[in-house]
Design a protein around this motif. Structure first.
Motif, mmCIF file in Angstrom:
data_model
loop_
_atom_site.group_PDB
_atom_site.id
_atom_site.type_symbol
_atom_site.label_atom_id
_atom_site.label_comp_id
_atom_site.label_asym_id
_atom_site.label_seq_id
_atom_site.Cartn_x
_atom_site.Cartn_y
_atom_site.Cartn_z
ATOM 1 N N GLY A 173 0.805 -1.215 0.000
ATOM 2 C CA GLY A 173 0.000 0.000 0.000
ATOM 3 C C GLY A 173 0.837 1.263 0.000
ATOM 4 O O GLY A 173 0.497 2.245 -0.651
ATOM 5 N N GLY A 174 1.939 1.251 0.723
ATOM 6 C CA GLY A 174 2.827 2.416 0.739
ATOM 7 C C GLY A 174 3.427 2.688 -0.632
ATOM 8 O O GLY A 174 3.509 3.843 -1.072
ATOM 9 N N THR A 175 3.834 1.639 -1.310
ATOM 10 C CA THR A 175 4.372 1.782 -2.660
ATOM 11 C C THR A 175 3.306 2.326 -3.599
ATOM 12 O O THR A 175 3.586 3.194 -4.430
ATOM 13 C CB THR A 175 4.882 0.421 -3.180
ATOM 14 O OG1 THR A 175 5.841 -0.087 -2.265
ATOM 15 C CG2 THR A 175 5.507 0.556 -4.551
ATOM 16 N N PHE A 176 2.075 1.826 -3.458
ATOM 17 C CA PHE A 176 0.985 2.313 -4.298
ATOM 18 C C PHE A 176 0.743 3.802 -4.071
ATOM 19 O O PHE A 176 0.565 4.564 -5.025
ATOM 20 C CB PHE A 176 -0.297 1.528 -4.026
ATOM 21 C CG PHE A 176 -1.482 2.063 -4.781
ATOM 22 C CD1 PHE A 176 -1.625 1.782 -6.127
ATOM 23 C CD2 PHE A 176 -2.423 2.859 -4.161
ATOM 24 C CE1 PHE A 176 -2.694 2.284 -6.837
ATOM 25 C CE2 PHE A 176 -3.492 3.369 -4.858
ATOM 26 C CZ PHE A 176 -3.639 3.072 -6.215
ATOM 27 N N ALA A 177 0.745 4.224 -2.824
ATOM 28 C CA ALA A 177 0.511 5.642 -2.515
ATOM 29 C C ALA A 177 1.610 6.516 -3.113
ATOM 30 O O ALA A 177 1.331 7.571 -3.695
ATOM 31 C CB ALA A 177 0.420 5.836 -1.012
ATOM 32 N N LEU A 178 2.851 6.095 -2.989
ATOM 33 C CA LEU A 178 3.954 6.858 -3.574
ATOM 34 C C LEU A 178 3.854 6.920 -5.090
ATOM 35 O O LEU A 178 4.083 7.965 -5.700
ATOM 36 C CB LEU A 178 5.290 6.255 -3.159
ATOM 37 C CG LEU A 178 5.662 6.397 -1.694
ATOM 38 C CD1 LEU A 178 6.917 5.592 -1.372
ATOM 39 C CD2 LEU A 178 5.868 7.849 -1.345
ATOM 40 N N ASN A 179 3.518 5.796 -5.712
ATOM 41 C CA ASN A 179 3.384 5.774 -7.174
ATOM 42 C C ASN A 179 2.208 6.621 -7.639
ATOM 43 O O ASN A 179 2.290 7.270 -8.683
ATOM 44 C CB ASN A 179 3.242 4.348 -7.678
ATOM 45 C CG ASN A 179 4.535 3.587 -7.577
ATOM 46 O OD1 ASN A 179 5.613 4.161 -7.550
ATOM 47 N ND2 ASN A 179 4.442 2.270 -7.521
ATOM 48 N N ALA A 180 1.114 6.608 -6.901
ATOM 49 C CA ALA A 180 -0.046 7.425 -7.272
ATOM 50 C C ALA A 180 0.320 8.908 -7.250
ATOM 51 O O ALA A 180 -0.077 9.667 -8.147
ATOM 52 C CB ALA A 180 -1.206 7.138 -6.331
ATOM 53 N N VAL A 181 1.086 9.324 -6.259
ATOM 54 C CA VAL A 181 1.507 10.723 -6.184
ATOM 55 C C VAL A 181 2.443 11.057 -7.346
ATOM 56 O O VAL A 181 2.313 12.110 -7.979
ATOM 57 C CB VAL A 181 2.180 11.014 -4.826
ATOM 58 C CG1 VAL A 181 2.854 12.367 -4.821
ATOM 59 C CG2 VAL A 181 1.159 10.909 -3.713
ATOM 60 N N ALA A 182 3.376 10.158 -7.663
ATOM 61 C CA ALA A 182 4.316 10.405 -8.760
ATOM 62 C C ALA A 182 3.590 10.499 -10.099
ATOM 63 O O ALA A 182 3.853 11.396 -10.905
ATOM 64 C CB ALA A 182 5.374 9.308 -8.804
ATOM 65 N N VAL A 183 2.669 9.578 -10.349
ATOM 66 C CA VAL A 183 1.917 9.598 -11.612
ATOM 67 C C VAL A 183 1.062 10.849 -11.696
ATOM 68 O O VAL A 183 0.983 11.504 -12.749
ATOM 69 C CB VAL A 183 1.065 8.317 -11.765
ATOM 70 C CG1 VAL A 183 0.083 8.443 -12.912
ATOM 71 C CG2 VAL A 183 1.962 7.120 -11.970
ATOM 72 N N HIS A 224 5.271 -11.771 -5.041
ATOM 73 C CA HIS A 224 5.726 -10.464 -4.560
ATOM 74 C C HIS A 224 5.965 -9.497 -5.731
ATOM 75 O O HIS A 224 5.595 -8.328 -5.659
ATOM 76 C CB HIS A 224 7.013 -10.621 -3.744
ATOM 77 C CG HIS A 224 7.582 -9.331 -3.265
ATOM 78 N ND1 HIS A 224 6.992 -8.590 -2.270
ATOM 79 C CD2 HIS A 224 8.671 -8.647 -3.664
ATOM 80 C CE1 HIS A 224 7.695 -7.501 -2.064
ATOM 81 N NE2 HIS A 224 8.735 -7.505 -2.911
ATOM 82 N N VAL A 225 6.549 -9.990 -6.812
ATOM 83 C CA VAL A 225 6.805 -9.142 -7.973
ATOM 84 C C VAL A 225 5.496 -8.654 -8.579
ATOM 85 O O VAL A 225 5.343 -7.474 -8.895
ATOM 86 C CB VAL A 225 7.667 -9.894 -9.022
ATOM 87 C CG1 VAL A 225 7.744 -9.131 -10.316
ATOM 88 C CG2 VAL A 225 9.055 -10.151 -8.473
ATOM 89 N N ILE A 226 4.538 -9.551 -8.742
ATOM 90 C CA ILE A 226 3.235 -9.165 -9.291
ATOM 91 C C ILE A 226 2.559 -8.170 -8.366
ATOM 92 O O ILE A 226 1.964 -7.181 -8.832
ATOM 93 C CB ILE A 226 2.370 -10.408 -9.531
ATOM 94 C CG1 ILE A 226 2.971 -11.242 -10.670
ATOM 95 C CG2 ILE A 226 0.931 -10.019 -9.868
ATOM 96 C CD1 ILE A 226 2.346 -12.598 -10.838
ATOM 97 N N ASN A 227 2.639 -8.370 -7.071
ATOM 98 C CA ASN A 227 2.040 -7.448 -6.112
ATOM 99 C C ASN A 227 2.668 -6.067 -6.204
ATOM 100 O O ASN A 227 1.983 -5.060 -6.113
ATOM 101 C CB ASN A 227 2.167 -8.007 -4.688
ATOM 102 C CG ASN A 227 1.415 -7.179 -3.682
ATOM 103 O OD1 ASN A 227 0.323 -6.690 -3.953
ATOM 104 N ND2 ASN A 227 1.996 -7.014 -2.513
ATOM 105 N N GLU A 228 3.979 -5.996 -6.401
ATOM 106 C CA GLU A 228 4.654 -4.703 -6.498
ATOM 107 C C GLU A 228 4.225 -3.945 -7.756
ATOM 108 O O GLU A 228 4.095 -2.738 -7.737
ATOM 109 C CB GLU A 228 6.166 -4.876 -6.490
ATOM 110 C CG GLU A 228 6.723 -5.195 -5.128
ATOM 111 C CD GLU A 228 6.486 -4.087 -4.115
ATOM 112 O OE1 GLU A 228 6.726 -2.911 -4.430
ATOM 113 O OE2 GLU A 228 6.033 -4.396 -3.005
ATOM 114 N N TYR A 229 4.047 -4.650 -8.868
ATOM 115 C CA TYR A 229 3.577 -3.967 -10.079
ATOM 116 C C TYR A 229 2.142 -3.548 -9.926
ATOM 117 O O TYR A 229 1.733 -2.535 -10.386
ATOM 118 C CB TYR A 229 3.751 -4.853 -11.310
ATOM 119 C CG TYR A 229 5.148 -4.812 -11.873
ATOM 120 C CD1 TYR A 229 5.650 -3.642 -12.403
ATOM 121 C CD2 TYR A 229 5.947 -5.936 -11.860
ATOM 122 C CE1 TYR A 229 6.938 -3.607 -12.919
ATOM 123 C CE2 TYR A 229 7.216 -5.897 -12.373
ATOM 124 C CZ TYR A 229 7.699 -4.727 -12.907
ATOM 125 O OH TYR A 229 8.963 -4.696 -13.405
#
Length: 118
Positions: free
Chosen positions: A11-21, A113-118
């Motif tokens: 979830g943290g990675t998703f939040a960071l990516n959402a802000v970057a996009v 884990h890789v699929i989850n990260e993407y």
């Protein structure tokens, strides 16, 4: 809320990516188009990153071979990014390929884990 209630580990990675996009797309003349292009570029990055992580990396050894394996994807992303009508595709490919496929020092081959990260 979804991230907290589901205890999603990425979830943290998703939040960071959402802000970057959001930041990258908002600077474009047509943010919706760029965001959609980045999503498609991310899908391409996930496919290329997954295939490299699990089918190519186990067969290479050393930094020169790693550079040789990564160079075609970076070259393709840079070429696509240099075309104004396709810039979002290349941006999504380059950014998210780097997030998911660059190997760590201790590589763990965990497809879930890789699929989850993407």
């Amino acid at each position: 809320c979804f991230w907290i209630y589901s205890t999603w580990p990425s979830g943290g990675t998703f939040a960071l990516n959402a802000v970057a996009v959001s930041a990258l797309a908002s600077a474009a003349p047509n943010p919706k188009k760029v965001a959609m292009q980045m999503a498609i570029g991310t899908m391409a990055a996930a496919l290329l990153g997954f295939s490299e992580m699990f089918f190519v990396y186990p067969h290479i050894d050393g930094f020169p071979l790693l550079c040789l394996v990564l160079a075609p994807v970076f070259s393709l992303g840079a070429f696509i990014s240099s075309r104004p009508q396709w810039a979002g595709y290349g941006l999504g490919l380059l950014v998210f390929f780097c997030f998911g496929s660059v190997p760590a020092n201790l590589t763990v081959y965990d497809p879930a884990h890789v699929i989850n990260e993407y």
